[in-house]
Design a protein around this motif. Structure first.
Motif, mmCIF file in Angstrom:
data_model
loop_
_atom_site.group_PDB
_atom_site.id
_atom_site.type_symbol
_atom_site.label_atom_id
_atom_site.label_comp_id
_atom_site.label_asym_id
_atom_site.label_seq_id
_atom_site.Cartn_x
_atom_site.Cartn_y
_atom_site.Cartn_z
ATOM 1 N N LEU A 94 45.436 36.659 29.394
ATOM 2 C CA LEU A 94 44.735 37.264 30.528
ATOM 3 C C LEU A 94 43.836 36.275 31.258
ATOM 4 O O LEU A 94 43.853 36.195 32.490
ATOM 5 C CB LEU A 94 43.915 38.464 30.044
ATOM 6 C CG LEU A 94 43.115 39.204 31.105
ATOM 7 C CD1 LEU A 94 44.041 39.780 32.175
ATOM 8 C CD2 LEU A 94 42.288 40.300 30.444
ATOM 9 N N GLY A 95 43.051 35.493 30.545
ATOM 10 C CA GLY A 95 42.103 34.589 31.170
ATOM 11 C C GLY A 95 42.732 33.480 31.987
ATOM 12 O O GLY A 95 42.053 32.854 32.815
ATOM 13 N N LYS A 96 44.021 33.219 31.784
ATOM 14 C CA LYS A 96 44.711 32.157 32.516
ATOM 15 C C LYS A 96 45.536 32.681 33.688
ATOM 16 O O LYS A 96 46.171 31.894 34.392
ATOM 17 C CB LYS A 96 45.606 31.367 31.562
ATOM 18 C CG LYS A 96 44.827 30.588 30.506
ATOM 19 C CD LYS A 96 45.734 29.715 29.666
ATOM 20 C CE LYS A 96 44.936 28.886 28.666
ATOM 21 N NZ LYS A 96 45.806 28.025 27.839
ATOM 22 N N PRO A 141 43.489 35.141 39.684
ATOM 23 C CA PRO A 141 42.438 36.151 39.891
ATOM 24 C C PRO A 141 42.959 37.467 40.456
ATOM 25 O O PRO A 141 42.504 38.541 40.056
ATOM 26 C CB PRO A 141 41.482 35.463 40.867
ATOM 27 C CG PRO A 141 41.694 34.000 40.644
ATOM 28 C CD PRO A 141 43.150 33.854 40.295
ATOM 29 N N GLN A 142 43.914 37.398 41.398
ATOM 30 C CA GLN A 142 44.412 38.637 41.986
ATOM 31 C C GLN A 142 45.187 39.483 40.972
ATOM 32 O O GLN A 142 45.155 40.709 41.013
ATOM 33 C CB GLN A 142 45.258 38.374 43.236
ATOM 34 C CG GLN A 142 46.479 37.486 43.028
ATOM 35 C CD GLN A 142 46.198 36.020 43.268
ATOM 36 O OE1 GLN A 142 45.168 35.507 42.818
ATOM 37 N NE2 GLN A 142 47.098 35.338 43.966
ATOM 38 N N ARG A 143 45.849 38.818 40.018
ATOM 39 C CA ARG A 143 46.543 39.553 38.954
ATOM 40 C C ARG A 143 45.543 40.208 38.003
ATOM 41 O O ARG A 143 45.735 41.340 37.561
ATOM 42 C CB ARG A 143 47.471 38.621 38.182
ATOM 43 C CG ARG A 143 48.709 38.204 38.961
ATOM 44 C CD ARG A 143 49.588 37.291 38.113
ATOM 45 N NE ARG A 143 50.799 36.927 38.814
ATOM 46 C CZ ARG A 143 51.952 37.590 38.740
ATOM 47 N NH1 ARG A 143 52.039 38.662 37.970
ATOM 48 N NH2 ARG A 143 53.006 37.192 39.403
ATOM 49 N N GLN A 144 44.486 39.485 37.694
ATOM 50 C CA GLN A 144 43.456 40.056 36.830
ATOM 51 C C GLN A 144 42.783 41.250 37.504
ATOM 52 O O GLN A 144 42.519 42.275 36.853
ATOM 53 C CB GLN A 144 42.413 38.992 36.482
ATOM 54 C CG GLN A 144 42.965 37.857 35.625
ATOM 55 C CD GLN A 144 41.867 36.946 35.113
ATOM 56 O OE1 GLN A 144 40.831 37.412 34.670
ATOM 57 N NE2 GLN A 144 42.100 35.637 35.170
ATOM 58 N N ALA A 145 42.522 41.133 38.786
ATOM 59 C CA ALA A 145 41.880 42.231 39.512
ATOM 60 C C ALA A 145 42.800 43.450 39.583
ATOM 61 O O ALA A 145 42.354 44.592 39.383
ATOM 62 C CB ALA A 145 41.492 41.773 40.919
ATOM 63 N N TYR A 146 44.069 43.218 39.842
ATOM 64 C CA TYR A 146 45.005 44.343 39.965
ATOM 65 C C TYR A 146 45.212 45.041 38.629
ATOM 66 O O TYR A 146 45.384 46.264 38.569
ATOM 67 C CB TYR A 146 46.345 43.883 40.527
ATOM 68 C CG TYR A 146 47.271 45.040 40.803
ATOM 69 C CD1 TYR A 146 47.022 45.906 41.866
ATOM 70 C CD2 TYR A 146 48.363 45.297 39.985
ATOM 71 C CE1 TYR A 146 47.848 46.983 42.119
ATOM 72 C CE2 TYR A 146 49.196 46.378 40.224
ATOM 73 C CZ TYR A 146 48.936 47.217 41.294
ATOM 74 O OH TYR A 146 49.752 48.294 41.531
ATOM 75 N N ARG A 147 45.172 44.275 37.548
ATOM 76 C CA ARG A 147 45.277 44.871 36.218
ATOM 77 C C ARG A 147 44.204 45.931 36.014
ATOM 78 O O ARG A 147 44.468 47.022 35.491
ATOM 79 C CB ARG A 147 45.156 43.771 35.155
ATOM 80 C CG ARG A 147 44.966 44.269 33.730
ATOM 81 C CD ARG A 147 44.771 43.073 32.796
ATOM 82 N NE ARG A 147 44.379 43.479 31.456
ATOM 83 C CZ ARG A 147 43.129 43.724 31.072
ATOM 84 N NH1 ARG A 147 42.138 43.607 31.959
ATOM 85 N NH2 ARG A 147 42.859 44.080 29.833
#
Length: 199
Positions: free
Chosen positions: A53-55, A58-64
């Motif tokens: 997750l940390g890698k 940013p847009q993928r982390q936000a959408y998750r």
């Protein structure tokens, strides 16, 4: 003919948490045999192009986070978007569930799996902590001796075998349900799983 589902998951996966009880219900209703196989995504991601997750971008982390909130609300399941104990190692809990599946059977392993997943995502508990795992065993009505057994060679061998089986089956994320060699990835594919089991 009774179908078999190989149920692959990571014990720290919010998606496994969101799908677990639905999967258990539909598999039971279809009379399917479930093989409970917790796996180590840390060994699978490098082989399949996945990223921790940390890698991720940013847009993928936000959408998750958006999707987790949507699914939590839709399913009416409590879920902490930023749990106190995440990310956390799932190794000890994977070994424990593997030993329970081997010694106590599928129903017991599924019960413990649900408890472990809820511990992370709904109860703010640390599943990497031995005391927490002991509590979850007791709350699930299971033999306290399973914890020591999971810390022995047996536990690691079973967990490694499940991860290798996932790799061999082409699994690349959690949860995944494999029926007759076909992979269904994600709790949002459970409608397809149900149709396949009832076919």
């Amino acid at each position: 003919m009774r179908r078999t589902v190989d149920y692959y998951f990571a014990t720290m996966s919010p998606w496994a948490y969101l799908g677990h009880e639905r999967f258990v219900r539909l598999a039971s209703a279809a009379g399917a045999e479930v093989r409970v196989r917790p796996m180590d995504l840390g060994k699978i991601f490098p082989l399949s192009g996945g990223l921790p997750l940390g890698k991720r971008a940013p847009q993928r982390q936000a959408y998750r986070l958006v999707e987790l909130r949507r699914w939590s609300e839709w399913l009416k399941l409590p879920l902490n978007l930023h749990p106190k104990h995440f990310p956390v190692s799932g190794d000890a809990s994977c070994r424990l569930i593997s030993v329970v599946a081997e010694r106590d059977g599928t129903e017991a392993a599924l019960r413990l799996t649900g408890a472990v997943l809820a511990a992370v995502w709904a109860q703010e508990r640390d599943i990497a902590d031995t005391a927490t795992l002991a509590e979850l065993l007791g709350e699930s009505g299971l033999d306290a001796a399973r914890l020591a057994q999971s810390q022995a060679e047996e536990g690691q061998a079973l967990a490694d075998a499940h991860t290798q089986a996932a790799i061999d089956a082409g699994v690349f994320g959690a949860p995944a349900y494999v029926i007759d060699g076909e992979v269904y990835w994600g709790q949002d594919r459970l409608d397809f799983v149900e149709r396949r089991l009832r076919a």
